[in-house]
Scaffold this motif. Sequence first.
Motif, PDB file in Angstrom:
ATOM      1  N   LYS A 110       0.127  -7.439  -8.746  1.00 10.45           N
ATOM      2  CA  LYS A 110       0.470  -6.949  -8.308  1.00 10.45           C
ATOM      3  C   LYS A 110       0.902  -5.418  -8.443  1.00 10.45           C
ATOM      4  CE  LYS A 110       4.359 -10.504  -9.162  1.00 10.45           C
ATOM      5  NZ  LYS A 110       5.584 -10.564  -9.474  1.00 10.45           N
ATOM      6  N   LEU A 111       1.207  -4.576  -9.396  1.00 11.98           N
ATOM      7  CA  LEU A 111       0.393  -3.090  -9.625  1.00 11.98           C
ATOM      8  C   LEU A 111      -0.689  -2.580  -8.772  1.00 11.98           C
ATOM      9  CD1 LEU A 111       1.568  -2.748 -13.380  1.00 11.98           C
ATOM     10  CD2 LEU A 111       3.000  -2.522 -11.047  1.00 11.98           C
ATOM     11  N   ARG A 112      -1.085  -3.692  -9.046  1.00 15.25           N
ATOM     12  CA  ARG A 112      -3.032  -3.029  -8.130  1.00 15.25           C
ATOM     13  C   ARG A 112      -2.903  -2.869  -6.632  1.00 15.25           C
ATOM     14  NH1 ARG A 112      -6.953  -4.821  -4.820  1.00 15.25           N
ATOM     15  NH2 ARG A 112      -5.917  -6.228  -4.960  1.00 15.25           N
ATOM     16  N   HIS A 118      -1.363   4.412  -1.091  1.00 15.70           N
ATOM     17  CA  HIS A 118      -2.495   5.067  -1.082  1.00 15.70           C
ATOM     18  C   HIS A 118      -2.702   4.932   0.630  1.00 15.70           C
ATOM     19  CE1 HIS A 118      -6.852   6.780  -0.917  1.00 15.70           C
ATOM     20  NE2 HIS A 118      -7.086   5.745  -0.206  1.00 15.70           N
ATOM     21  N   GLN A 119      -2.372   3.879   0.919  1.00 14.04           N
ATOM     22  CA  GLN A 119      -2.588   3.767   2.004  1.00 14.04           C
ATOM     23  C   GLN A 119      -1.199   4.242   3.065  1.00 14.04           C
ATOM     24  OE1 GLN A 119      -4.848   1.672   4.249  1.00 14.04           O
ATOM     25  NE2 GLN A 119      -3.554   2.886   5.595  1.00 14.04           N
ATOM     26  N   ALA A 120      -0.023   4.405   2.427  1.00 12.37           N
ATOM     27  CA  ALA A 120       0.866   4.685   3.329  1.00 12.37           C
ATOM     28  C   ALA A 120       0.602   6.634   3.163  1.00 12.37           C
ATOM     29  CB  ALA A 120       2.164   4.797   2.294  1.00 12.37           C
ATOM     30  N   ALA A 121       0.413   6.635   2.253  1.00 11.51           N
ATOM     31  CA  ALA A 121      -0.074   8.118   1.928  1.00 11.51           C
ATOM     32  C   ALA A 121      -1.286   9.134   3.100  1.00 11.51           C
ATOM     33  CB  ALA A 121      -0.525   8.979   0.124  1.00 11.51           C
ATOM     34  N   ARG A 181      12.138   4.604   4.977  1.00 10.89           N
ATOM     35  CA  ARG A 181      12.568   3.496   3.407  1.00 10.89           C
ATOM     36  C   ARG A 181      11.537   2.045   4.938  1.00 10.89           C
ATOM     37  NH1 ARG A 181      16.944  -1.773   2.104  1.00 10.89           N
ATOM     38  NH2 ARG A 181      15.687  -2.385   0.294  1.00 10.89           N
ATOM     39  N   LEU A 182      10.844   1.879   3.780  1.00  9.14           N
ATOM     40  CA  LEU A 182       9.967   0.910   4.433  1.00  9.14           C
ATOM     41  C   LEU A 182       9.806   0.040   2.911  1.00  9.14           C
ATOM     42  CD1 LEU A 182       6.763   3.058   5.176  1.00  9.14           C
ATOM     43  CD2 LEU A 182       8.948   2.529   6.378  1.00  9.14           C
ATOM     44  N   ASN A 183      10.265  -1.429   3.827  1.00 10.44           N
ATOM     45  CA  ASN A 183      10.315  -2.584   3.256  1.00 10.44           C
ATOM     46  C   ASN A 183       9.267  -3.612   3.203  1.00 10.44           C
ATOM     47  OD1 ASN A 183      12.757  -5.560   2.600  1.00 10.44           O
ATOM     48  ND2 ASN A 183      12.025  -4.622   1.193  1.00 10.44           N
ATOM     49  N   LEU A 184       8.769  -4.044   2.014  1.00 11.62           N
ATOM     50  CA  LEU A 184       7.422  -4.965   1.571  1.00 11.62           C
ATOM     51  C   LEU A 184       8.519  -6.159   1.454  1.00 11.62           C
ATOM     52  CD1 LEU A 184       6.138  -2.115   2.654  1.00 11.62           C
ATOM     53  CD2 LEU A 184       4.291  -3.420   1.566  1.00 11.62           C
ATOM     54  N   ARG A 185       8.454  -7.865   1.942  1.00 15.47           N
ATOM     55  CA  ARG A 185       8.874  -8.551   1.401  1.00 15.47           C
ATOM     56  C   ARG A 185       7.721  -9.251   0.637  1.00 15.47           C
ATOM     57  NH1 ARG A 185      13.328 -10.334   3.258  1.00 15.47           N
ATOM     58  NH2 ARG A 185      15.162  -8.182   3.366  1.00 15.47           N
ATOM     59  N   CYS A 186       7.378  -9.476  -0.771  1.00 19.27           N
ATOM     60  CA  CYS A 186       5.933  -9.918  -0.787  1.00 19.27           C
ATOM     61  C   CYS A 186       6.576 -10.698  -1.508  1.00 19.27           C
ATOM     62  CB  CYS A 186       5.521  -9.018  -2.237  1.00 19.27           C
ATOM     63  SG  CYS A 186       5.188  -7.235  -1.064  1.00 19.27           S
ATOM     64  N   ARG A 187       5.303 -12.706  -1.449  1.00 17.29           N
ATOM     65  CA  ARG A 187       5.233 -13.252  -2.916  1.00 17.29           C
ATOM     66  C   ARG A 187       5.060 -12.708  -3.621  1.00 17.29           C
ATOM     67  NH1 ARG A 187       1.978 -14.041   2.177  1.00 17.29           N
ATOM     68  NH2 ARG A 187       2.647 -15.654   3.603  1.00 17.29           N
ATOM     69  N   GLU A 188       5.685 -13.696  -4.579  1.00 13.31           N
ATOM     70  CA  GLU A 188       5.352 -14.368  -6.066  1.00 13.31           C
ATOM     71  C   GLU A 188       4.138 -15.198  -6.484  1.00 13.31           C
ATOM     72  OE1 GLU A 188       6.469 -12.819  -8.924  1.00 13.31           O
ATOM     73  OE2 GLU A 188       8.860 -11.637  -7.903  1.00 13.31           O
ATOM     74  N   GLY A 189       3.365 -15.623  -7.687  1.00 12.63           N
ATOM     75  CA  GLY A 189       2.353 -15.900  -7.811  1.00 12.63           C
ATOM     76  C   GLY A 189       1.378 -15.611  -7.875  1.00 12.63           C
ATOM     77  N   TYR A 190       1.907 -14.145  -7.836  1.00 14.12           N
ATOM     78  CA  TYR A 190      -0.009 -13.202  -8.775  1.00 14.12           C
ATOM     79  C   TYR A 190       0.532 -12.186 -10.013  1.00 14.12           C
ATOM     80  CZ  TYR A 190      -0.796 -13.498  -4.139  1.00 14.12           C
ATOM     81  OH  TYR A 190      -1.221 -13.730  -2.704  1.00 14.12           O
ATOM     82  N   ASP A 191      -0.602 -12.141 -11.034  1.00 15.08           N
ATOM     83  CA  ASP A 191      -0.059 -11.547 -12.146  1.00 15.08           C
ATOM     84  C   ASP A 191       0.259 -10.266 -11.657  1.00 15.08           C
ATOM     85  OD1 ASP A 191      -2.437  -9.985 -12.203  1.00 15.08           O
ATOM     86  OD2 ASP A 191      -3.274 -11.323 -13.289  1.00 15.08           O
ATOM     87  N   VAL A 192       0.735  -9.514 -13.192  1.00 13.99           N
ATOM     88  CA  VAL A 192       1.142  -8.087 -13.382  1.00 13.99           C
ATOM     89  C   VAL A 192       0.299  -7.543 -12.433  1.00 13.99           C
ATOM     90  CG1 VAL A 192       1.661  -6.103 -15.138  1.00 13.99           C
ATOM     91  CG2 VAL A 192       3.181  -8.554 -15.297  1.00 13.99           C
ATOM     92  N   ALA A 193      -0.962  -7.534 -12.983  1.00 13.14           N
ATOM     93  CA  ALA A 193      -2.467  -6.066 -12.955  1.00 13.14           C
ATOM     94  C   ALA A 193      -2.228  -6.519 -11.440  1.00 13.14           C
ATOM     95  CB  ALA A 193      -3.213  -6.711 -13.766  1.00 13.14           C
TER      96      ALA A 193
END
Length: 737
Positions: free
Chosen positions: A534-536, A543-546, A520-532
Amino acid sequence: MLGELILRLIRKYHVAVLGVVLVVSLFAAAVIFKNGLPKSYELDAFVGSGDAEFEKLQALMDEFTSSEFAVVAVQGENQIDAETERLISDISNQLKELHAVERCNSIVDIPSFIRSTVGDHLMNHPLIEGNLVSSDRRTATILCSMSTRGDSGPERKLTVQKMKEIVNRFRRDNPQYRIILAGPYVTLIDMYSYIDRDLLVFSILAFGLIVITLLIVFRRIGPVIYSGAIAASAVVCTLGAAVCLGLTVSLVSQMVVVFVVVLAVANCVHLLAARDETTAESPGLMRHSQASATIKKMLSPCTAVTLTSAAGFLTLCVSPMSPIRTIAGLMTGGLLLSLVVSLAALFVLPGNRIGRAAKVTGVSRRLVACVQWVIRRKVAVLVGFMLVAGGISLGMGRIAFDSDFVRNFRADSEVRKSYEYIEKNLTPLGSVDVVIKRRDSRPIIEQSVVQKADSFGRLVTAAFPMVKKTLTIADALTLAMPGLPESETSLNIRMELLQAWPVGKRILRNFVNDSGKAIRLNLRCREGYDVAEKLRVCQEIKHQAAETFGDQYDVEVTGLYKFYAQVVRNLLRDQYVALGLTLVAITAAIAVLIRSLRLTLIATIVNLLPIAVCLGAMGIAEIPMNMTTAMMLSVALGIVVDDTLHYLWRLRREYAACTDYEEALRRAHASVGKACLFTTIVITGGFSILTVSQFLPTAYFGGLLGFTMLVALAADVILLPALVLIVKPFGKESRVS
């Protein structure tokens, strides 16, 4: 005719209907009092059965450390010392006694001799700095991994309550420290606690405001008792049905009480206003005759209005989320019940006296003056209204689609302050998890995999501003020794050392599953971004992991950060479908009731404009679209059409009587226009009470719905007459001199 048959049935069996409803209401009240409302405080309350994203998240929590965690942060005036460490140890020991707490990790779990030997390397290590200690060394944390299975909703709520009691006790005993409790596990329960309190407080306030409004409007106690009894019976029976059917009442479905009360009373206002008109027109009628005449006049529009409101809720069933489907079913049942009871109760309502029935003439005169102004300036009114509404509607382009749960709380709330403190002084609590598995099912821990994990972490942290930190198996292996292992032998030695050390074994559990075939690779992410966004980014991370790990490995991206964004996106998609279905259902209802293509087109325009204006106002006021505000669209459309239907029904009758558009509009404004004004006051007042809620989605929902109703009233009494005069939907008029 069907209407005559229904009227005869109601007149004949109204006592039996009211008796059955009374018995059922008493039974439902007893069931609610005895069992309470079944509630859910778990993540799966937000998903439908077989939800792929939730299953991936659940699999992650089963294989690795749970993503549901709580954080206790302890900040002193100086850097962490022996006294601070004792305090952290005492808090941690008490938290560990709670059965839902699987483990607690803190800096004191690392023996002091190791800390003193390794020194700055350890304190600056990514697993320590930002996780267990702050960069200024004044704040230390306790990370509590919480159990995700086996606990019911009330048990989870009790666990959080006990955690707060522990923290509050240490706060009292150690005033020199700032002690904060936060984390997703706690926030979810806090959210439900706010909603629980809102359900009680705002139901009482809304009911009280409605009583005052009815007293001002009708100036007698009979209409208040009539409306209150019908609303109360509908609410009790609806909630009793939820208990008997085992429906879980959670999040948005707790707003059923306010919905049923407000809409049931609004329907009663139209019936009462029509009954007053009947009394004024035929003052000699007895009570039963008054009721019969009122029902004959109002049965079709009231039924159509109830069905369109129910349609607005029923279309929510397209959502896979169980709370949304629950509110759809409960509201439909509550609205239909309130309609039947309100019609039957007219026969037992004391008869009116003409003096009392005709008191609010001032309102009628002002409404007639309003429509007279529209008649003189119909083209200017149409152009002006469309320009203003169109200008506000442009704000739709600025709507943000928000999935940050912390923004559901007001800026001065303890929940939000705690989160902001931790994100500022430690690390973001938003978590994206990348799970890597070998396709040949061999053990995954190899030197090349460790190097790829480290390379991936550096790449995504540099490439995506929302990713503040990435933690991987490479960080666990460099905890005691600097530098990555340079050979398989070195790797195996470090793994053995970590496995032999209890703290190291717990750390490994975060990154390697028990079978050793997935990391498992755990990424700690900031809030303040909209849904689109975040999902993008999540898609680009996958893609980067693959690309980094290659074709021999399968990649899955999950975590609470992505899960919440996916829930909001799916809900928004479902609500747009629901809005389309509601529009179709409402258009069909108008067409059937009015039987005029032109009037149906006019009504559709008049009712879509308030929704567009509401969305534009959301963008201008920077109110985010989230799970609750998204649900408002189809519900609002189902409600705003009510007064339009009543108005058009009355306008058609008045035009048939005088064949003069201007005179028909004046008569409609003086009669049903008054009822539309009163129902708007009731609905707007009832929902506006919600704006003071500490839970922002509830506040936004109430405020936006109230605002939409005011715009809808303006559209009904200003725009609708202008359109009627220009389009002339009933054909060529024949003026009566």
